[in-house]
Design an enzyme around this catalytic site. Structure first.
Site, mmCIF file in Angstrom:
data_model
loop_
_atom_site.group_PDB
_atom_site.id
_atom_site.type_symbol
_atom_site.label_atom_id
_atom_site.label_comp_id
_atom_site.label_asym_id
_atom_site.label_seq_id
_atom_site.Cartn_x
_atom_site.Cartn_y
_atom_site.Cartn_z
ATOM 1 N N HIS A 569 0.848 -1.202 0.000
ATOM 2 C CA HIS A 569 0.000 0.000 0.000
ATOM 3 C C HIS A 569 0.886 1.256 0.000
ATOM 4 O O HIS A 569 0.962 1.982 0.992
ATOM 5 C CB HIS A 569 -0.859 -0.069 1.270
ATOM 6 C CG HIS A 569 -1.978 0.893 1.341
ATOM 7 N ND1 HIS A 569 -1.916 2.179 0.885
ATOM 8 C CD2 HIS A 569 -3.230 0.745 1.855
ATOM 9 C CE1 HIS A 569 -3.069 2.770 1.121
ATOM 10 N NE2 HIS A 569 -3.887 1.931 1.710
ATOM 11 N N GLU A 680 -0.583 1.112 -5.554
ATOM 12 C CA GLU A 680 -0.253 -0.090 -4.794
ATOM 13 C C GLU A 680 -0.196 -1.313 -5.705
ATOM 14 O O GLU A 680 -1.179 -1.632 -6.377
ATOM 15 C CB GLU A 680 -1.330 -0.318 -3.725
ATOM 16 C CG GLU A 680 -1.691 0.963 -2.980
ATOM 17 C CD GLU A 680 -2.996 0.849 -2.182
ATOM 18 O OE1 GLU A 680 -3.383 -0.272 -1.813
ATOM 19 O OE2 GLU A 680 -3.621 1.889 -1.927
HETATM 20 O O1 LIG Z 1 -7.497 3.806 5.987
HETATM 21 P P1 LIG Z 1 -6.867 2.521 5.527
HETATM 22 O O2 LIG Z 1 -7.485 1.297 6.135
HETATM 23 O O3 LIG Z 1 -5.405 2.535 5.647
HETATM 24 O O4 LIG Z 1 -7.203 2.422 3.968
HETATM 25 C C1 LIG Z 1 -6.970 3.459 3.128
HETATM 26 C C2 LIG Z 1 -7.425 3.138 1.715
HETATM 27 O O5 LIG Z 1 -6.593 2.137 1.193
HETATM 28 C C3 LIG Z 1 -6.803 1.873 -0.174
HETATM 29 O O6 LIG Z 1 -5.938 0.850 -0.570
HETATM 30 C C4 LIG Z 1 -8.223 1.416 -0.377
HETATM 31 O O7 LIG Z 1 -8.461 1.204 -1.745
HETATM 32 C C5 LIG Z 1 -9.183 2.444 0.161
HETATM 33 O O8 LIG Z 1 -10.495 1.987 0.025
HETATM 34 C C6 LIG Z 1 -8.864 2.737 1.607
HETATM 35 O O9 LIG Z 1 -9.721 3.758 2.066
#
Ligand SMILES: O=P(O)(O)OC[C@H]1O[C@@H](O)[C@H](O)[C@@H](O)[C@@H]1O
Length: 728
Positions: A569, A680
């Protein structure tokens, strides 16, 4: 009094240029308009044939209001010539379409074939080429180049009876040498040599210029342009004073911030001709608006200009330096590129010399040095990568030291809230940081210490919250595609250092890497009833690339397979995703055009991407499917391209919460969405299933290259190899 002439006769010898100009003739318009009329005709008629005949016999002329042809003389251009002559204190001035047309016409006027010129060795590239190549070959006019500040050398070089012109440009471009005009004129006159100085008084003791090349070759200025310049010239004195004042303040501040900086400016006391210029220049006009910074090498000069133009918005790259915006150029490879290496050396033109014509308005420059100059000074400091030493002295560190022997490639230390962190370092100065909490990369810096990943200022480095930013590992579930917490639990678990990982096909030159491992815990088995070993190798390559390789093995002993989704991510740090550049955002993604995606904002409905490139103007949360192995994130403002290469991960998630959603995320500042973009490498659409004993491998490699990206053509290796402002 002539109907078109306001009362004042031209007084060419006034001392103050602005006053001399104010006292000069001011032509009125044809119908007594306060502006003079633009005479756009090329040719003029006569009241009768006798008048025409007298004009061609030279009995009547422009002085008596009779014109023949605009290439010879035109009333609008003549008016500008009068203004310039008044300012310069010369008898007359002829306005040409370009500087080089004026200079070449002067040589053709004053030199006969076989003639000889003595010229300063530091000249504008065009003048140098004219004297070195064109005139000898075409007209048999040769030149001896001299050091114009060495009056004895100049004197010796002039051959009485042969040398017809002493030519120099002062203040010289690009080395800012000031010539001793009165002394040089004396020496020249004593030998019967005509003294030509550009850009001030061009011609001394010249015959009527209208008889020679000026008339025959037609380098004449366009009357419409002459009209425009005429209207601006009365304010030139004010602008020049301000121009010089700004440069002086700016250079002084730069020298204060870094006394070691190689800055050349005649206003600085250490400039060899500082006192000379002071003695010759008009009161209150200062020392010019151009200064030079010697970066020593062309590469460093280019990188400085790139940064000043594209990061600091300091000015533009462009030659001439005479625009109303700040312009800068590396003269050795631009205006003076026609000189060969030896000629450049002789002329003292360093390959890294950056000339800057400082025009740009610096807000509150007169009232607030701190607010106006200092931040810019600091910008320059930052661009030069200057550090503050303990004693408070600024030292340039672009002489980057190789990593000392004792510096560690891998260091284990404590990070925020006492969490264990590993720092990876490479010889060129790049680094990465990894927290054992989450197996989470939280920093990736290039060799200048610039952070390439975004981490929120509100990030909570404390379990059970995942760290907002960097590279969270989403496993065994991406987003909310299952019953587990969003993005799975791997990002909120404590990983261990894997001291004895199974063999890896590694590149032996990589020394900065760490192996981490996460295994099922009895607690986790309750929520995800599987046994696994997740090995993560994080490597910082010698060129600064960041590589993450995941190996996930099913170690179930009950014979059961398991299925998971996965993502690296990655939060890229970008200048400002909300900034628009030529109707699209400054930040864009290439490589995902025309692909199918699942839109998380529309219940994961499937769409096909339509645009040429992915740009941003609102919230985006998409899973692109079956993507290519290379994706680029372009940050136009920072002139930086991130390249993401992946293997084993067919999908790519692109996420930015934009303003409204950002406000609902407690560990993200309201405006921070502007500086992040998640792209990502992921495996979402088709989850991975592993039987017991099977292993899956997924790899993501990141590079940051300091240039624009052309789809498919980027060679990250060569781009990465091009150092930023590196060692001198
Ligand atoms: O707030 P988190 O759990 O780290 O996620 C952030 C975002 O991460 C992204 O990878 C998702 O596609 C989104 O939907 C999500 O809101």
């Amino acid at each position: 009094m002539d109907r078109k002439t306001v009362n004042v006769e031209m007084e060419s010898k006034k001392e103050v240029p602005a006053e001399a100009l104010a006292a000069a003739r001011h032509e009125l318009g044809e119908h007594n308009g306060i502006n003079m009329s633009i005479e756009a005709s090329n040719t003029f008629t006569f009241k009768d044939s006798d008048a025409m005949n007298r004009a061609f016999l030279g009995e009547v002329c422009p002085k008596t209001g009779i014109y023949i042809y605009s290439r010879h003389l035109n009333p609008t251009i003549l008016n500008l010539g009068r203004q310039i002559a008044a300012m310069e204190g010369t008898e007359t001035a002829y306005c040409t379409a370009s500087g080089m047309s004026a200079i070449s016409s002067v040589f053709l006027q004053l030199c006969n074939t076989g003639g000889h010129v003595v010229a300063a060795k530091t000249l504008y590239g065009g003048s140098h080429a004219l004297l070195t190549h064109f005139l000898p070959q075409k007209c048999n006019i040769t030149t001896t180049f001299v050091d114009i500040v060495d009056l004895e050398e100049v004197d010796k070089a002039m051959i009485e009876g042969k040398t017809s012109v002493l030519y120099f440009e002062s203040i010289s471009n690009p080395t800012l040498i000031v010539a001793n005009i009165p002394e040089l004129s004396k020496i020249a006159h004593a030998k019967g040599v005509r003294c030509c100085l550009w850009p001030a008084d061009i011609v001394d003791q010249m015959r009527d210029p209208h008889e020679g090349p000026f008339m025959l070759l037609g380098p004449t200025m366009n009357p419409k342009l002459a009209f425009e310049i005429s209207g601006r010239i009365p304010h030139l004195s004010m602008r020049m004073k301000k121009h010089c004042k700004r440069a002086m303040k700016y250079v002084t501040k730069m020298k204060e911030l870094d006394p070691n900086l190689d800055v050349l400016y005649p206003g600085l006391k250490e400039h060899p001709q500082h006192s000379l210029l002071k003695s010759m220049s008009n009161k209150d006009y200062g020392f010019g608006g151009v200064f030079c910074i010697d970066m020593k090498t062309e590469g460093r000069a280019y990188r400085l200009m790139d940064k000043l133009q594209n990061n600091s918005k300091f000015g533009f790259m462009g030659v001439s330096l005479g625009y109303y915006e700040t312009l800068m150029s590396c003269s050795s490879s631009s205006t003076n590129s026609m000189l060969d290496t030896k000629e450049k050396e002789r002329a003292g033109i360093s390959p890294g010399l950056v000339d800057v014509g400082l025009w740009r308005s610096l807000p509150n420059i007169d009232t607030s040095i701190i607010q106006a100059i200092e931040p810019r000074g600091f910008r320059i400091r930052r661009n030069f990568t200057i550090l503050q030493t303990k004693r408070g002295v600024c030292v340039p560190v672009y002489k980057r030291q190789a990593m000392s022997e004792e510096t560690k490639y891998v260091e284990l230390c404590k990070g925020i809230n006492g969490l264990d962190k590993i720092i990876l370092r490479e010889v060129r100065g790049c680094s990465a940081e990894v927290y054992l909490y989450g197996g989470h990369v939280t920093s990736w810096k290039n060799e200048h210490g610039e952070e390439l990943l975004f981490v929120s200022s509100k990030a909570i480095f404390k379990p059970p919250k995942a760290i907002r930013g960097g590279i969270p590992i989403c496993f065994p579930q991406f987003s909310n595609l299952g019953s587990l917490e969003p993005h799975g639990f791997a990002r909120t678990r404590f990983w261990s250092i894997d001291n004895d990982p199974p063999p890896f096909p590694t590149n032996s030159s990589n020394k900065a890497f760490i192996d981490l491992i996460l295994k099922h815990s009895e607690e986790d088995v309750k929520i995800w009833p599987h046994r696994y070993e997740f090995r993560l190798r994080i490597t910082l390559g010698p060129g600064g690339d960041l590589m993450l390789t995941s190996r996930i093995r099913n170690t179930n002993t009950d014979g059961k397979s398991f299925t998971f989704t996965f993502a690296y991510h990655t939060y890229f740090h970008v200048t400002d995703i909300s900034h628009m550049f030529v109707l699209s955002s400054e930040v864009r993604v290439e490589g995902l055009e025309t692909l199918d995606y699942l839109d998380n904002l529309k219940n994961r409905e499937r769409f096909t991407e339509q645009g040429d490139a992915i740009v941003f103007e609102s919230e985006v949360d998409k899973v692109y499917l079956r993507t290519p192995t290379k994706i680029a994130v372009l940050d136009h403002e920072r002139k930086r391209t991130f390249e993401l290469r992946k293997d084993g991960l067919p999908d790519a998630v692109v996420w930015n919460p934009w303003d409204k959603k950002a406000k609902t995320i407690p560990d993200l500042g309201d405006d921070e969405y502007k500086h992040m973009l998640c792209v990502e490498a992921a495996c979402v659409e088709k989850p991975i299933t592993l039987k017991p004993g099977e292993e899956w491998r997924g790899r993501q490699e990141l590079s940051a290259v300091p240039s624009s990206y052309c789809s498919g053509q980027l060679n990250p290796e060569s781009a990465i190899l091009s150092e930023d402002i590196g060692p001198a």
